[in-house]
Design an enzyme around this catalytic site. Structure first.
Site, PDB file in Angstrom:
ATOM      1  N   THR A 153      -8.869   1.905 -19.517  1.00  0.00           N
ATOM      2  CA  THR A 153      -8.806   1.269 -18.205  1.00  0.00           C
ATOM      3  C   THR A 153     -10.010   1.711 -17.386  1.00  0.00           C
ATOM      4  OG1 THR A 153      -7.538   3.086 -17.230  1.00  0.00           O
ATOM      5  CG2 THR A 153      -6.274   1.307 -18.264  1.00  0.00           C
ATOM      6  N   ASN A 169       3.343   2.798 -10.565  1.00  0.00           N
ATOM      7  CA  ASN A 169       2.139   2.875 -11.386  1.00  0.00           C
ATOM      8  C   ASN A 169       0.888   3.173 -10.566  1.00  0.00           C
ATOM      9  OD1 ASN A 169       0.212   2.022 -13.722  1.00  0.00           O
ATOM     10  ND2 ASN A 169      -0.284   0.606 -12.058  1.00  0.00           N
ATOM     11  N   ASP A 218       0.879  -1.175   0.000  1.00  0.00           N
ATOM     12  CA  ASP A 218       0.000   0.000   0.000  1.00  0.00           C
ATOM     13  C   ASP A 218       0.908   1.215   0.000  1.00  0.00           C
ATOM     14  OD1 ASP A 218      -1.648   2.156   0.554  1.00  0.00           O
ATOM     15  OD2 ASP A 218      -2.749   1.156   2.162  1.00  0.00           O
ATOM     16  N   TYR A 252      -6.335  16.005  -9.295  1.00  0.00           N
ATOM     17  CA  TYR A 252      -5.523  14.989  -9.981  1.00  0.00           C
ATOM     18  C   TYR A 252      -4.385  15.653 -10.752  1.00  0.00           C
ATOM     19  CZ  TYR A 252      -4.352  11.060 -13.044  1.00  0.00           C
ATOM     20  OH  TYR A 252      -3.688  10.059 -13.721  1.00  0.00           O
ATOM     21  N   LYS A 303      -0.297  15.139 -10.266  1.00  0.00           N
ATOM     22  CA  LYS A 303       0.575  14.654 -11.331  1.00  0.00           C
ATOM     23  C   LYS A 303       1.622  15.696 -11.717  1.00  0.00           C
ATOM     24  CE  LYS A 303      -0.924  10.476 -12.008  1.00  0.00           C
ATOM     25  NZ  LYS A 303      -0.031   9.310 -11.795  1.00  0.00           N
TER      26      LYS A 303
END
Length: 228
Positions: free
Chosen positions: A176, A76, A53, A141, A145
């Protein structure tokens, strides 16, 4: 570095791009630790399931002790909450940063000494076109990033003297679960993205731009921001 005979740790390897990376690494002759919070969900033939984790420091350190032969770390694991910065749930914003920024930082800090002790190797950080493009609707997000991109560049410089190369992978939407609501014709094939990423590691590339969107946005970084 060569993929064949590498020993790879892939976080978030139980689905999506992570699973494609783990599968292709096995197919190309690497030993693979397929890491996930719930290792029982890992379904990668030939890989070793590994409990990890990225938001839990003890879990990260325990994984580094188990995968003590690692020469390649693939960061990833990531999440997207669709939180906005101004009105989105602040805990969601924090969770996104903990997973997408502090997560790969924790794993890199834990595995860098391991990789160095094994003669050197590589780190692959899975980033995003949103490292550079920051729409308000995905503000949290994108911020995580963008921070991860800065982390990647700084760590590349820090790790070079330790014989550890660092590659950044940038891509837009992929087919995905995270992009389930996006039309299929706007999404890249994660198997192709994984193949490009592994080729980039072997070539020692600093960055892999895996789709036209990422290449276009990277070329546009010098443009002035649009006025509100």
């Amino acid at each position: 570095m060569e993929i064949k005979d590498a020993v790879a740790v892939v976080t978030g390897a139980n689905r999506g791009l992570g699973r494609h990376l783990a599968v292709q690494l096995v197919q190309r002759g690497a030993k693979v630790y397929a890491a996930a919070r719930r290792p029982e969900t890992v379904d990668v033939p030939g890989a070793v399931p590994l409990a990890l984790d990225v938001t839990d420091q003890e879990s990260v350190l325990a994984a580094a002790r188990v995968a003590s032969d690692a020469t390649l770390l693939v960061n990833n694991a990531g999440i997207s909450t669709a939180a906005t910065l101004l009105t989105g749930d602040l805990e969601a914003v924090r969770h996104e940063m903990e997973t997408n920024f502090f997560g790969p930082l924790a794993t890199t800090r834990a595995f860098a000494p391991v990789i160095e002790a094994n003669g050197g190797g590589s780190v692959l950080n899975v980033l995003s076109v949103l490292s550079w493009l920051h729409p308000a609707g995905l503000g949290s997000y994108a911020a995580s990033k963008a921070a991860a991109w800065a982390q990647t560049d700084a760590l590349r410089e820090e790790l070079a003297p330790r014989n550890i190369a660092v590659t950044a992978l940038h891509v837009g939407y992929m087919n995905t679960d995270m992009a389930a609501g996006v039309p299929a014709d706007q999404k890249a094939d994660p198997a192709d993205v994984a193949a490009q990423a592994l080729a980039g590691i072997e070539e020692g590339l600093a960055e892999v731009l895996a789709d036209d969107v990422s290449r276009y946005v990277k070329q546009s970084l010098s443009a002035a921001p649009e006025a509100a």
